[in-house]
Design a protein around this motif. Structure first.
Motif, PDB file in Angstrom:
ATOM      1  N   LEU A 151       0.846  -1.194   0.000  1.00 37.89           N
ATOM      2  CA  LEU A 151       0.000   0.000   0.000  1.00 37.89           C
ATOM      3  C   LEU A 151       0.879   1.241   0.000  1.00 37.89           C
ATOM      4  O   LEU A 151       1.796   1.360   0.815  1.00 37.89           O
ATOM      5  N   ILE A 152       0.603   2.148  -0.920  1.00 37.81           N
ATOM      6  CA  ILE A 152       1.281   3.446  -0.941  1.00 37.81           C
ATOM      7  C   ILE A 152       0.249   4.535  -0.720  1.00 37.81           C
ATOM      8  O   ILE A 152      -0.739   4.622  -1.451  1.00 37.81           O
ATOM      9  N   LEU A 153       0.473   5.340   0.304  1.00 35.41           N
ATOM     10  CA  LEU A 153      -0.340   6.521   0.567  1.00 35.41           C
ATOM     11  C   LEU A 153       0.519   7.741   0.299  1.00 35.41           C
ATOM     12  O   LEU A 153       1.555   7.932   0.944  1.00 35.41           O
ATOM     13  N   SER A 154       0.107   8.542  -0.663  1.00 31.92           N
ATOM     14  CA  SER A 154       0.881   9.742  -0.998  1.00 31.92           C
ATOM     15  C   SER A 154       0.023  10.982  -0.764  1.00 31.92           C
ATOM     16  O   SER A 154      -1.193  10.956  -0.963  1.00 31.92           O
ATOM     17  N   VAL A 155       0.667  12.042  -0.353  1.00 36.43           N
ATOM     18  CA  VAL A 155      -0.008  13.306  -0.069  1.00 36.43           C
ATOM     19  C   VAL A 155       0.380  14.308  -1.140  1.00 36.43           C
ATOM     20  O   VAL A 155       1.564  14.437  -1.485  1.00 36.43           O
ATOM     21  N   TRP A 156      -0.633  15.018  -1.662  1.00 37.02           N
ATOM     22  CA  TRP A 156      -0.420  15.947  -2.762  1.00 37.02           C
ATOM     23  C   TRP A 156      -1.091  17.282  -2.474  1.00 37.02           C
ATOM     24  O   TRP A 156      -2.116  17.344  -1.786  1.00 37.02           O
ATOM     25  N   HIS A 157      -0.492  18.317  -3.027  1.00 36.85           N
ATOM     26  CA  HIS A 157      -1.131  19.641  -3.053  1.00 36.85           C
ATOM     27  C   HIS A 157      -1.909  19.767  -4.345  1.00 36.85           C
ATOM     28  O   HIS A 157      -1.380  19.523  -5.446  1.00 36.85           O
ATOM     29  N   HIS A 158      -3.187  20.122  -4.247  1.00 38.70           N
ATOM     30  CA  HIS A 158      -4.042  20.296  -5.425  1.00 38.70           C
ATOM     31  C   HIS A 158      -3.826  21.702  -5.986  1.00 38.70           C
ATOM     32  O   HIS A 158      -4.336  22.686  -5.459  1.00 38.70           O
ATOM     33  N   GLY A 159      -3.049  21.792  -7.060  1.00 40.20           N
ATOM     34  CA  GLY A 159      -2.722  23.084  -7.640  1.00 40.20           C
ATOM     35  C   GLY A 159      -3.711  23.506  -8.704  1.00 40.20           C
ATOM     36  O   GLY A 159      -4.588  22.752  -9.118  1.00 40.20           O
ATOM     37  N   THR A 160      -3.561  24.712  -9.159  1.00 40.29           N
ATOM     38  CA  THR A 160      -4.429  25.236 -10.220  1.00 40.29           C
ATOM     39  C   THR A 160      -4.054  24.597 -11.555  1.00 40.29           C
ATOM     40  O   THR A 160      -2.902  24.196 -11.770  1.00 40.29           O
ATOM     41  N   PHE A 161      -5.037  24.470 -12.432  1.00 38.52           N
ATOM     42  CA  PHE A 161      -4.861  23.925 -13.775  1.00 38.52           C
ATOM     43  C   PHE A 161      -4.294  22.501 -13.746  1.00 38.52           C
ATOM     44  O   PHE A 161      -3.577  22.081 -14.652  1.00 38.52           O
ATOM     45  N   GLY A 162      -4.608  21.761 -12.676  1.00 36.73           N
ATOM     46  CA  GLY A 162      -4.188  20.367 -12.595  1.00 36.73           C
ATOM     47  C   GLY A 162      -2.726  20.157 -12.272  1.00 36.73           C
ATOM     48  O   GLY A 162      -2.225  19.030 -12.350  1.00 36.73           O
ATOM     49  N   ARG A 163      -2.013  21.205 -11.884  1.00 33.44           N
ATOM     50  CA  ARG A 163      -0.582  21.069 -11.566  1.00 33.44           C
ATOM     51  C   ARG A 163      -0.437  20.739 -10.088  1.00 33.44           C
ATOM     52  O   ARG A 163      -0.256  21.618  -9.234  1.00 33.44           O
ATOM     53  N   ASN A 164      -0.527  19.465  -9.777  1.00 30.88           N
ATOM     54  CA  ASN A 164      -0.451  19.015  -8.389  1.00 30.88           C
ATOM     55  C   ASN A 164       0.999  18.795  -7.976  1.00 30.88           C
ATOM     56  O   ASN A 164       1.838  18.414  -8.793  1.00 30.88           O
ATOM     57  N   SER A 165       1.285  19.014  -6.697  1.00 24.73           N
ATOM     58  CA  SER A 165       2.654  18.920  -6.194  1.00 24.73           C
ATOM     59  C   SER A 165       2.739  17.865  -5.099  1.00 24.73           C
ATOM     60  O   SER A 165       1.875  17.791  -4.225  1.00 24.73           O
ATOM     61  N   PHE A 166       3.779  17.072  -5.164  1.00 23.76           N
ATOM     62  CA  PHE A 166       4.010  15.969  -4.231  1.00 23.76           C
ATOM     63  C   PHE A 166       4.474  16.500  -2.872  1.00 23.76           C
ATOM     64  O   PHE A 166       5.403  17.302  -2.785  1.00 23.76           O
ATOM     65  N   LEU A 167       3.816  16.014  -1.800  1.00 23.57           N
ATOM     66  CA  LEU A 167       4.151  16.461  -0.444  1.00 23.57           C
ATOM     67  C   LEU A 167       4.732  15.362   0.432  1.00 23.57           C
ATOM     68  O   LEU A 167       5.170  15.636   1.552  1.00 23.57           O
ATOM     69  N   GLY A 168       4.735  14.117  -0.062  1.00 22.49           N
ATOM     70  CA  GLY A 168       5.307  13.025   0.712  1.00 22.49           C
ATOM     71  C   GLY A 168       4.474  11.763   0.609  1.00 22.49           C
ATOM     72  O   GLY A 168       3.329  11.791   0.150  1.00 22.49           O
ATOM     73  N   GLU A 169       5.052  10.640   1.048  1.00 24.67           N
ATOM     74  CA  GLU A 169       4.329   9.373   0.980  1.00 24.67           C
ATOM     75  C   GLU A 169       4.838   8.402   2.030  1.00 24.67           C
ATOM     76  O   GLU A 169       5.907   8.576   2.615  1.00 24.67           O
ATOM     77  N   VAL A 170       4.038   7.355   2.267  1.00 26.60           N
ATOM     78  CA  VAL A 170       4.443   6.233   3.109  1.00 26.60           C
ATOM     79  C   VAL A 170       4.066   4.952   2.369  1.00 26.60           C
ATOM     80  O   VAL A 170       3.203   4.963   1.489  1.00 26.60           O
TER      81      VAL A 170
END
Length: 368
Positions: A151-170
């Motif tokens: 199982l991978i749980l990843s955290v993302w920032h929901h950016g404008t115009f679909g440009r999401n940014s990676f914030l970390g994972e476990v």
């Protein structure tokens, strides 16, 4: 044209057999390949939306990972469902440095076969580094299959115009997990390490026959072209990724990934050993095309919300090239290439084999 030999061994799904996640609706019928040589292998890769591909969306970026995630996992035996309760994240990195905030959400995958079961997402929490979710992400899957996954749980920032940014994972190795442990877990987020997705064993097998019919075209002064016939007979021992699977087979003759090239069998319900007896016909094939083309057959499970990939084959020359371009999809195994060679050596004759299904490599262009 595309035609079926009726089989009464399984119950046929009465519903339309379109899949909502991996492809658009399609028109059943014959598939002309007269434009095959006009599209180079490299050009065709840009349109592989309907063929097998892996999608990694988002920007890994340069945000320094920090913070932690609080979650619990549970397997509900009665429902045969895997539940991930995502409670909250704390002390996340700020994607918006100027305002010191992010719009985070959590995404889950099961790997190495993440294409099978798909991703799940929480809702997006606005303008916070300490989001509270209290949401359950659900997968319908058998416990024995779940034990082969991480199982991978990843955290993302929901950016404008679909440009999401990676914030970390476990990641959680479910083969070693104590499913009696249903308490909350507090894990520190870490930077992404791209996993090596090794092909898993036990994908099942497909019995098929193919033949090349040269010089079918009888029109005066028209170029001599023939047909490839692909007879999908049956599959055996398909992976039970949920309590009961509803399999069907999809076919392309690469490099053509247009709708005209896409054909399907019907969906058969609640069986891991489907008998299809379905023949697919592709016309407009020249002798010279045989060393440049590749038949891609993939087996899918049609769930209520999406279709999940179970495995596939690529029957072709296996040279790594098509019309002078290097392509990742010309990757036939020795057994797959041997069947293709037998077809080329025996025009007008059916050649048959039972081939093991595998996870197909994604194309590099499709990953961009």
């Amino acid at each position: 044209m595309s035609k079926s030999v009726p089989s009464f061994l399984q119950e046929e799904d009465p519903d339309r057999d379109g899949d909502s996640t991996y492809e658009d609706s399609y028109s059943r019928g014959s598939s002309s390949m007269t434009n095959l040589t006009h599209s180079s292998g490299m050009a065709s890769l840009s349109s592989l939306s309907g063929s097998v591909m892996t999608i990694y969306s988002g920007d890994l970026g340069n945000i320094e990972v920090q913070g932690n995630i609080h979650f619990s996992i549970n397997y509900i035996q009665k429902l045969r469902e895997f539940h991930i309760f995502v409670a909250e994240c704390r002390d996340l990195a700020a994607a918006d440095l100027k305002r010191g905030r992010s719009d985070p959400y959590v995404k889950s995958y099961l790997v190495p076969d993440k294409a099978n079961l798909g991703k799940r997402k929480t809702s997006v929490k606005k303008k916070t580094l300490n989001p509270t979710f209290n949401e359950i992400l659900r997968y319908r899957v058998r416990m024995e299959y779940l034990r082969t996954q991480t199982l991978i749980l990843s955290v993302w920032h929901h950016g404008t115009f679909g440009r999401n940014s990676f914030l970390g994972e476990v990641d959680v190795d479910l083969s070693k997990w104590d499913f009696d442990h249903t308490q909350m877990n507090y894990l520190i987020l870490k930077a992404r390490t791209i996993p090596t997705l090794a092909p898993s064993t036990g994908r099942g097998e497909m019995k098929l026959a193919i033949r090349f019919m040269p010089q079918i075209n009888s029109i005066k002064d028209a170029p001599n072209t023939g047909e490839i016939h692909i007879w999908v007979k049956e599959c055996k021992n398909l992976p039970l990724i949920r309590a009961a699977i509803d399999p069907y087979v999809k076919c392309f003759v690469l490099p053509d990934t247009s709708r005209k090239s896409r054909q399907k069998t019907r969906v058969l319900r609640r069986t891991a050993d489907p008998v299809f007896n379905h023949t697919m016909v592709y016309d407009g094939i020249r002798d010279a095309d045989l060393s440049e083309a590749c038949v891609e057959l993939t087996v899918w499970d049609r769930d209520r919300l999406a279709s999940n990939l179970l495995g596939g084959l690529r029957v072709g020359a296996g040279t790594g090239k098509s019309y002078g371009a290097l392509v990742d999809w010309m990757d036939s195994t020795s057994n797959e290439a041997a069947l293709w060679d037998r077809m080329m050596a025996s025009p007008n004759q059916w050649v048959e084999d039972v081939l093991p299904l595998r996870i197909l490599n994604a194309t590099k262009t499709a990953l961009k």
